[in-house]
Write an enzyme that holds these catalytic residues in place. Structure first.
Site, PDB file in Angstrom:
ATOM      1  N   ASN A 271       0.847  -1.089   0.043  1.00  0.00           N
ATOM      2  CA  ASN A 271       0.090   0.059  -0.064  1.00  0.00           C
ATOM      3  C   ASN A 271       0.760   1.381  -0.229  1.00  0.00           C
ATOM      4  O   ASN A 271       0.397   2.350  -0.452  1.00  0.00           O
ATOM      5  CB  ASN A 271      -0.893   0.206   1.078  1.00  0.00           C
TER       6      ASN A 271
ATOM      7  N   HIS B  15     -13.363  -0.420  -0.628  1.00  0.00           N
ATOM      8  CA  HIS B  15     -13.149   0.994  -0.932  1.00  0.00           C
ATOM      9  C   HIS B  15     -11.924   1.442  -1.722  1.00  0.00           C
ATOM     10  O   HIS B  15     -11.818   2.688  -1.777  1.00  0.00           O
ATOM     11  CB  HIS B  15     -13.144   1.609   0.499  1.00  0.00           C
TER      12      HIS B  15
ATOM     13  N   THR C 114     -25.762 -10.403  10.131  1.00  0.00           N
ATOM     14  CA  THR C 114     -26.778  -9.736   8.901  1.00  0.00           C
ATOM     15  C   THR C 114     -25.957  -9.296   7.720  1.00  0.00           C
ATOM     16  O   THR C 114     -25.242  -8.318   8.095  1.00  0.00           O
ATOM     17  CB  THR C 114     -27.889  -8.989   9.356  1.00  0.00           C
TER      18      THR C 114
ATOM     19  N   CYS D  18      -3.066   4.971   8.059  1.00  0.00           N
ATOM     20  CA  CYS D  18      -3.046   4.594   9.377  1.00  0.00           C
ATOM     21  C   CYS D  18      -1.811   5.078  10.077  1.00  0.00           C
ATOM     22  O   CYS D  18      -1.987   5.229  11.373  1.00  0.00           O
ATOM     23  CB  CYS D  18      -3.150   2.955   9.510  1.00  0.00           C
TER      24      CYS D  18
END
Ligand SMILES: Cc1ncc(COP(=O)(O)O)c(C=O)c1O
Length: 400
Positions: free
Chosen positions: A154, A204, A240, A324
């Site tokens: 990344n 994303h 869910t 991050c």
């Protein structure tokens, strides 16, 4: 172009959701809002959408429909893969291998497993960021149960040869996981050819919504669930299902074409070549084996934070490291791992392009960047390698 345009070149952190993705998601909020576990027709609508989305992701990586588990994103997928297999295979062995340049979603998970009694090996990479395959081969022991090596980095965009790594793991009958969060749709992924047992993805990073991802789990891979509850997602991930997010993820994947990758690569090359024409700049990470959208360059003798602020004043969003770790002033662990000295790591800027990046935006960055660098170098007491050596000597003398 306006006085101050908005140029977003931080797509390694996250991307703008494609409007076609948003349009595909809307009916799943307003019309097909059922729970995929319900037996009535609204449940069936949701179930059908879930099944279609699973097929889109599976087809993209040459997997089967029942080998895809939807999650909340890259971090959860990495955790499920790494913790799930390590604990499931504990009776077979407790040695697990990774590399120094992984995302914290992998490195921190390994660190935690180390505290839980696993034996952890973290392999160094070379100065280009590539893993030495012989090093991997000799690190594997009789009690090794897992190898986790990222596909595309990344920060510096280095792309590892997963096919060769997969061959080694298959030879030794070891589970092979790869963090493919940055590579999906940008580098071809064929889980069978790469001998992958597990692979992590996030929506994303490719113009899909945040908070949704997937884990490929090869049929027959022993894996313990990390979230207990209902029997959703092949019994591997309770909760869910986020149907609008999952539909958005699959739509985002289906929109990517080879032409997109080719166009982004040529813009990347233009940006990279242009920036490297500025004096005292160096490319970080391999030039050859590189993600189509990543440019990471050290601007020597100045601080990345200063460059970032000036870029932002000009309407350009970039980053100094991964989002991050950008809250911290420590140099990036990835740049240090590829032996970039502290002084140069501090001056590194990452530009990450997307499908929405335009040539005029690249031209604009190339126009303003030399002025920003000149201005900051004008203010810096360190203007060349001699000044830098002198400053480092003084720092050394102060410490002794
Ligand atoms: C290589 C890599 N792995 C994992 C992650 C974590 O993904 P997510 O933010 O979806 O949890 C990221 C995101 O920055 C990443 O770049």
């Amino acid at each position: 172009m306006d006085e101050k345009p908005e140029i977003y070149l931080d797509n390694g952190a996250t991307t703008k959701v494609d409007v076609r993705v948003v349009e595909a998601m809307i009916p799943y909020f307003l019309k097909y809002y059922g729970n995929a576990s319900s037996l009535h027709h609204k449940g069936a609508e949701a179930r059908n959408a879930l099944n279609d989305a699973r097929q889109v992701i599976a087809d993209r990586i040459n997997a089967d429909n029942d080998e895809i588990v939807f999650t909340s994103g890259g971090s959860e997928s990495d955790n499920l893969a790494i913790r799930g297999t390590s604990h499931a295979l504990k009776d077979k062995g407790n040695h697990i291998i990774t590399t120094t340049i992984e995302h914290p979603a992998v490195l921190e998970t390994y660190k935690q497993l180390g505290k839980e009694g696993f034996e952890v090996t973290v392999l160094n990479v070379d100065n280009d960021g590539m893993l030495d395959l012989d090093k991997l081969r000799s690190a594997i022991k009789d009690n090794t149960v897992l190898v986790s090596i990222m596909h595309a980095n990344n920060e510096v965009g280095v792309v590892q040869d997963l096919e060769k790594i997969g061959e080694i793991c298959a030879e030794k009958n070891i589970v092979f996981h790869s963090d493919c969060v940055q590579s999906l749709c940008k580098v071809p992924i064929n889980v069978k050819q790469m001998n992958l047992s597990l692979a992590a993805f996030a929506s994303h990073k490719l113009h899909g919504p945040k908070g949704v991802g997937a884990l490929f789990v090869k049929r027959g891979t022993k894996l313990y669930r990390q979230i207990y509850g209902g029997s959703h997602e092949l019994g591997l991930r309770a909760g869910t299902e986020n149907i609008p997010g999952i539909v958005g993820f699959a739509t985002a994947v289906s929109l990517w074409t080879d032409d997109d990758v080719e166009r982004i690569t040529s813009l990347r090359d233009k940006l990279m070549t242009g920036l490297l024409e500025i004096n005292d700049t160096e490319l970080n990470g391999s030039r050859e084996s590189r993600l189509c959208n990543n440019v990471n360059i050290s601007f020597n003798f100045i601080e990345g934070e200063g460059i970032l602020l000036h870029l932002d004043k000009n309407g350009i969003c970039a980053s100094t490291g991964s989002a991050c770790s950008s809250q911290s002033l420590d140099p990036s662990h990835v740049l240090l791992a590829i032996n970039i000295p502290h002084s140069k790591a501090h001056g590194a800027i990452r530009f990450t392009l997307s499908r929405e990046t335009k040539e005029e935006e690249v031209d604009y960055v190339l126009k303003v960047m030399p002025n920003i660098v000149n201005e900051l170098r004008g203010l810096s007491p360190i203007k060349n390698n001699e000044d830098l050596a002198e400053a480092e000597k003084m720092k050394f003398d102060d410490h002794h």
